[in-house]
Design an enzyme around this catalytic site. Structure first.
Site, PDB file in Angstrom:
ATOM      1  N   GLY A 122       0.678  -1.132   0.025  1.00 51.73           N
ATOM      2  CA  GLY A 122       0.074  -0.067   0.111  1.00 51.73           C
ATOM      3  C   GLY A 122       0.713   1.390  -0.092  1.00 51.73           C
ATOM      4  O   GLY A 122       0.091   2.323  -0.094  1.00 51.73           O
ATOM      5  N   PRO A 155       4.821  -4.647  -0.984  1.00 55.41           N
ATOM      6  CA  PRO A 155       4.595  -3.850  -1.938  1.00 55.41           C
ATOM      7  C   PRO A 155       4.409  -4.256  -3.382  1.00 55.41           C
ATOM      8  O   PRO A 155       5.148  -5.201  -3.717  1.00 55.41           O
ATOM      9  CB  PRO A 155       6.027  -3.063  -1.789  1.00 55.41           C
ATOM     10  CG  PRO A 155       6.986  -3.988  -1.284  1.00 55.41           C
ATOM     11  CD  PRO A 155       6.176  -5.008  -0.645  1.00 55.41           C
ATOM     12  N   GLY A 156       3.293  -3.537  -3.983  1.00 53.46           N
ATOM     13  CA  GLY A 156       3.110  -3.913  -5.356  1.00 53.46           C
ATOM     14  C   GLY A 156       3.500  -2.508  -6.086  1.00 53.46           C
ATOM     15  O   GLY A 156       4.513  -2.347  -6.869  1.00 53.46           O
ATOM     16  N   ARG A 157       2.673  -1.590  -6.187  1.00 57.28           N
ATOM     17  CA  ARG A 157       2.562  -0.350  -6.816  1.00 57.28           C
ATOM     18  C   ARG A 157       4.098   0.516  -6.510  1.00 57.28           C
ATOM     19  O   ARG A 157       4.630   0.956  -7.300  1.00 57.28           O
ATOM     20  CB  ARG A 157       1.694   0.739  -6.126  1.00 57.28           C
ATOM     21  CG  ARG A 157       1.482   2.166  -6.895  1.00 57.28           C
ATOM     22  CD  ARG A 157       0.731   3.115  -6.029  1.00 57.28           C
ATOM     23  NE  ARG A 157      -0.499   2.247  -5.497  1.00 57.28           N
ATOM     24  CZ  ARG A 157      -1.795   2.083  -6.102  1.00 57.28           C
ATOM     25  NH1 ARG A 157      -1.813   2.796  -7.324  1.00 57.28           N
ATOM     26  NH2 ARG A 157      -2.563   1.482  -5.625  1.00 57.28           N
ATOM     27  N   TYR A 172     -10.947   5.396  -9.919  1.00 57.81           N
ATOM     28  CA  TYR A 172     -10.456   6.208  -8.713  1.00 57.81           C
ATOM     29  C   TYR A 172     -10.281   7.440  -8.733  1.00 57.81           C
ATOM     30  O   TYR A 172      -9.798   8.041  -7.643  1.00 57.81           O
ATOM     31  CB  TYR A 172      -9.150   5.460  -8.229  1.00 57.81           C
ATOM     32  CG  TYR A 172      -9.076   4.072  -8.211  1.00 57.81           C
ATOM     33  CD1 TYR A 172     -10.057   3.203  -7.598  1.00 57.81           C
ATOM     34  CD2 TYR A 172      -7.715   3.370  -8.719  1.00 57.81           C
ATOM     35  CE1 TYR A 172      -9.716   1.885  -7.626  1.00 57.81           C
ATOM     36  CE2 TYR A 172      -7.692   2.270  -8.711  1.00 57.81           C
ATOM     37  CZ  TYR A 172      -8.641   1.444  -8.201  1.00 57.81           C
ATOM     38  OH  TYR A 172      -8.301   0.067  -8.321  1.00 57.81           O
ATOM     39  N   CYS A 176     -15.831   4.951 -26.126  1.00 57.48           N
ATOM     40  CA  CYS A 176     -17.180   5.572 -26.340  1.00 57.48           C
ATOM     41  C   CYS A 176     -17.639   5.972 -25.086  1.00 57.48           C
ATOM     42  O   CYS A 176     -18.681   5.091 -24.624  1.00 57.48           O
ATOM     43  CB  CYS A 176     -17.947   4.673 -27.497  1.00 57.48           C
ATOM     44  SG  CYS A 176     -17.223   4.620 -28.711  1.00 57.48           S
ATOM     45  N   GLU A 177     -16.979   6.588 -24.175  1.00 60.84           N
ATOM     46  CA  GLU A 177     -17.339   7.023 -23.056  1.00 60.84           C
ATOM     47  C   GLU A 177     -16.895   8.508 -22.796  1.00 60.84           C
ATOM     48  O   GLU A 177     -15.854   8.584 -23.006  1.00 60.84           O
ATOM     49  CB  GLU A 177     -16.829   6.319 -21.788  1.00 60.84           C
ATOM     50  CG  GLU A 177     -17.118   4.943 -21.999  1.00 60.84           C
ATOM     51  CD  GLU A 177     -18.385   4.157 -20.898  1.00 60.84           C
ATOM     52  OE1 GLU A 177     -18.527   4.917 -20.122  1.00 60.84           O
ATOM     53  OE2 GLU A 177     -18.642   3.159 -21.256  1.00 60.84           O
ATOM     54  N   TYR A 214      -1.272  -1.546 -11.926  1.00 62.32           N
ATOM     55  CA  TYR A 214      -2.508  -1.529 -12.017  1.00 62.32           C
ATOM     56  C   TYR A 214      -2.873  -0.834 -13.302  1.00 62.32           C
ATOM     57  O   TYR A 214      -4.291  -0.233 -13.660  1.00 62.32           O
ATOM     58  CB  TYR A 214      -3.309  -0.753 -10.770  1.00 62.32           C
ATOM     59  CG  TYR A 214      -2.948  -1.730  -9.531  1.00 62.32           C
ATOM     60  CD1 TYR A 214      -3.398  -2.829  -9.345  1.00 62.32           C
ATOM     61  CD2 TYR A 214      -2.116  -0.909  -8.622  1.00 62.32           C
ATOM     62  CE1 TYR A 214      -2.718  -3.453  -8.098  1.00 62.32           C
ATOM     63  CE2 TYR A 214      -1.593  -1.758  -7.670  1.00 62.32           C
ATOM     64  CZ  TYR A 214      -2.043  -2.919  -7.218  1.00 62.32           C
ATOM     65  OH  TYR A 214      -1.725  -3.264  -5.969  1.00 62.32           O
TER      66      TYR A 214
HETATM   67  C1  LIG Z   1      -3.342  -5.142  -3.304  1.00 64.32           C
HETATM   68  C2  LIG Z   1      -2.523  -5.726  -2.345  1.00 64.32           C
HETATM   69  C3  LIG Z   1      -1.093  -5.541  -1.968  1.00 64.32           C
HETATM   70  C4  LIG Z   1      -0.347  -4.449  -2.784  1.00 64.32           C
HETATM   71  O1  LIG Z   1      -1.023  -2.917  -2.606  1.00 64.32           O
HETATM   72  P1  LIG Z   1      -0.095  -1.902  -3.289  1.00 64.32           P
HETATM   73  O2  LIG Z   1      -0.609  -0.600  -3.006  1.00 64.32           O
HETATM   74  O3  LIG Z   1       0.151  -2.269  -4.922  1.00 64.32           O
HETATM   75  O4  LIG Z   1       1.415  -1.943  -2.663  1.00 64.32           O
HETATM   76  C5  LIG Z   1      -0.461  -6.138  -0.851  1.00 64.32           C
HETATM   77  N1  LIG Z   1      -0.997  -6.969  -0.043  1.00 64.32           N
HETATM   78  C6  LIG Z   1      -2.538  -7.388  -0.426  1.00 64.32           C
HETATM   79  C7  LIG Z   1      -2.845  -8.216   0.412  1.00 64.32           C
HETATM   80  C8  LIG Z   1      -3.250  -6.593  -1.474  1.00 64.32           C
HETATM   81  O5  LIG Z   1      -4.400  -6.859  -1.620  1.00 64.32           O
END
Ligand SMILES: *Cc1c(COP(=O)(O)O)cnc(C)c1O
Length: 438
Positions: free
Chosen positions: A253, A296-298, A339, A366-367, A396
């Site tokens: 997150g 971490p993803g994002r 979002y 078309c939106e 994402y």
């Molecule tokens: C989506 C998610 C993440 C990654 O969130 P980011 O905002 O991309 O860092 C980590 N853990 C869980 C359980 C998630 O659902």
């Protein structure tokens, strides 16, 4: 310095401009990339991706685990990079698990998430030997235990709990307040009941608790409150069952900079803050500090890519703004429509000293809500054929891309040291028709 026009906070680290004013990444001109791979295209800076993996791994050190959240963007090349850089991987569907295993991620470094895993998905994960399954409901505690017992194994699991933190982010990406679908709420005792059940089942080895408070979060205070409450439950578990659970997972997150106004924390600041809070809370509770993991993803993949578009039409609306249409839109970046996400955009095929023009960059769908960048200043001499790039689209965007209006989903092109290669190819018209079996 020409680079000033491409703010280093929002562009990946090898982005620059050459002496002709054309933006470059990994040493390659964007005009050449557009010629070779077409537009729209996601251009991913592999060095930047690897550097961010290392920054997270180094910040947390050998006493903690970093799981990359695959849902942000997953491909087989990404899985190999993660493996090489020593990260673990979160998946949340059978398809993501398949991709991870196919690309050679060792199963014990995979964590499996989700609030409604199917029996097939659970069986596939347990059979593969995934390192951990994060349990999200009472039914799932029973189901995973049943599958594991049937296969004669003890599956390592965590229980996802909702700690009641209001993350300061968009409602749809906040996940720790209680009125939502994920996890077992701490308040009212469901989380404690989940622990009770999991500890009583032979097929499960409960190794810890999991909390993910949301996405695109900039301050660590939400994590501190979450850590405090998770440790509170660890203490309750110790008192009730005489068991000290060895791990806590504080989720992902962490926010990134989409515009120059965003000010994200560095991984080492986050690591320090989380270690300190967990250590302090555990000392107060007389607990051995558990091993920490983060997801971490994002924050890893988001800043590593930009989307390259070609300008098609330009429509000035006097007194309002100029609408600039590009050759993609909500099919390759749904986040603005979904979002209200804010992005920035730059002219990258040349530099211009024309006056700034208030613009909205829109797609070809078309939106009327098909907006890529709500408010941007682009040079008034912008013309069809110019290339625009929207930075920080690594997370994402491709993973949420759709075929709306039968658009062909763009490729992901990885660049490194003057070489470019397609890691996810562009869809073709044959791909579209193949699924339409008449
Ligand atoms: C989506 C998610 C993440 C990654 O969130 P980011 O905002 O991309 O860092 C980590 N853990 C869980 C359980 C998630 O659902």
């Amino acid at each position: 310095c020409i680079r000033d026009s491409l703010d280093a906070r929002i562009w990946s680290r090898t982005v620059d401009r050459n002496e002709d004013g054309v933006a470059t990444v990994g040493g390659l001109d964007v005009t050449r990339l557009a010629e070779e791979f077409g537009t729209p295209a996601y251009i991913l800076d592999e060095d930047d991706f690897r550097a961010r993996c290392r920054a997270w791994a180094d910040a947390f050190g050998p006493g903690a685990d970093v799981f990359y959240a695959g849902k942000a963007f997953l491909s087989r090349a990404v899985v190999r990079w993660l493996h090489e850089e020593g990260l673990n991987l979160d998946v949340c569907s059978g398809g993501e698990l398949l991709t991870a295993l196919d690309a050679g991620m060792p199963a014990d470094r995979i964590a499996f998430h989700g609030n409604n895993k199917s029996l097939e998905e659970i069986e596939r994960a347990v059979r593969a030997g995934v390192g951990r399954i994060v349990l999200d409901s009472f039914q799932e505690i029973a189901r995973v235990a049943h599958v594991a017992q049937g296969l004669g194994v003890r599956q390592r699991v965590l229980i996802r709990i909702t700690v009641g933190v209001e993350a300061h982010t968009h409602e749809f990406i906040a996940t720790a307040h209680e009125d939502q679908k994920f996890g077992l709420p701490l308040a009212g005792g469901q989380a404690a009941e989940g622990v009770r059940r999991a500890l009583g089942l032979d097929g499960l080895e409960l190794i810890g608790l999991h909390s993910h408070i949301g996405s695109q979060i900039f301050d660590t205070s939400g994590f501190e409150v979450a850590a405090h409450r998770v440790v509170g439950l660890l203490q309750q578990v110790r008192d009730e069952h005489g068991v000290e659970l060895p791990e806590i997972d504080l989720g992902g997150g962490l926010g990134i900079a989409y515009t120059p106004d965003d000010d994200p924390r560095e991984p080492r600041h986050i690591a320090k803050a989380l270690h300190e809070i967990v250590t302090r809370e555990c000392e107060n509770a007389g607990l051995r500090p558990p091993r920490i993991s983060v997801e971490p993803g994002r924050a890893i993949v988001g800043p590593t890519a930009f989307t390259l578009y070609e300008v098609g039409t330009i429509k000035p609306l006097p007194g309002l703004r100029t609408y600039v249409s590009v050759d993609g839109g909500m099919s390759d970046n749904i986040r603005t429509a979904l979002y209200d996400a804010e992005y920035s955009v730059s002219l990258v095929s040349r530099v211009s000293d024309a006056a700034p023009m208030l613009s909205r960059v829109v797609g070809k769908h078309c939106e009327s809500g098909d907006i890529v960048v709500k408010d941007a200043f682009l040079p008034a001499d912008l013309a069809p054929g110019d290339l625009l790039a929207v930075p920080a689209t690594g997370a994402y965007c491709r993973s949420m891309a759709s075929n709306y209006n039968h658009a062909l989903r763009p490729p992901v092109v990885a660049v490194r040291d003057g070489a470019a290669r397609v890691i996810v190819r562009r869809e073709t018209e044959e791909d579209l028709l193949r699924l339409d079996v008449g």
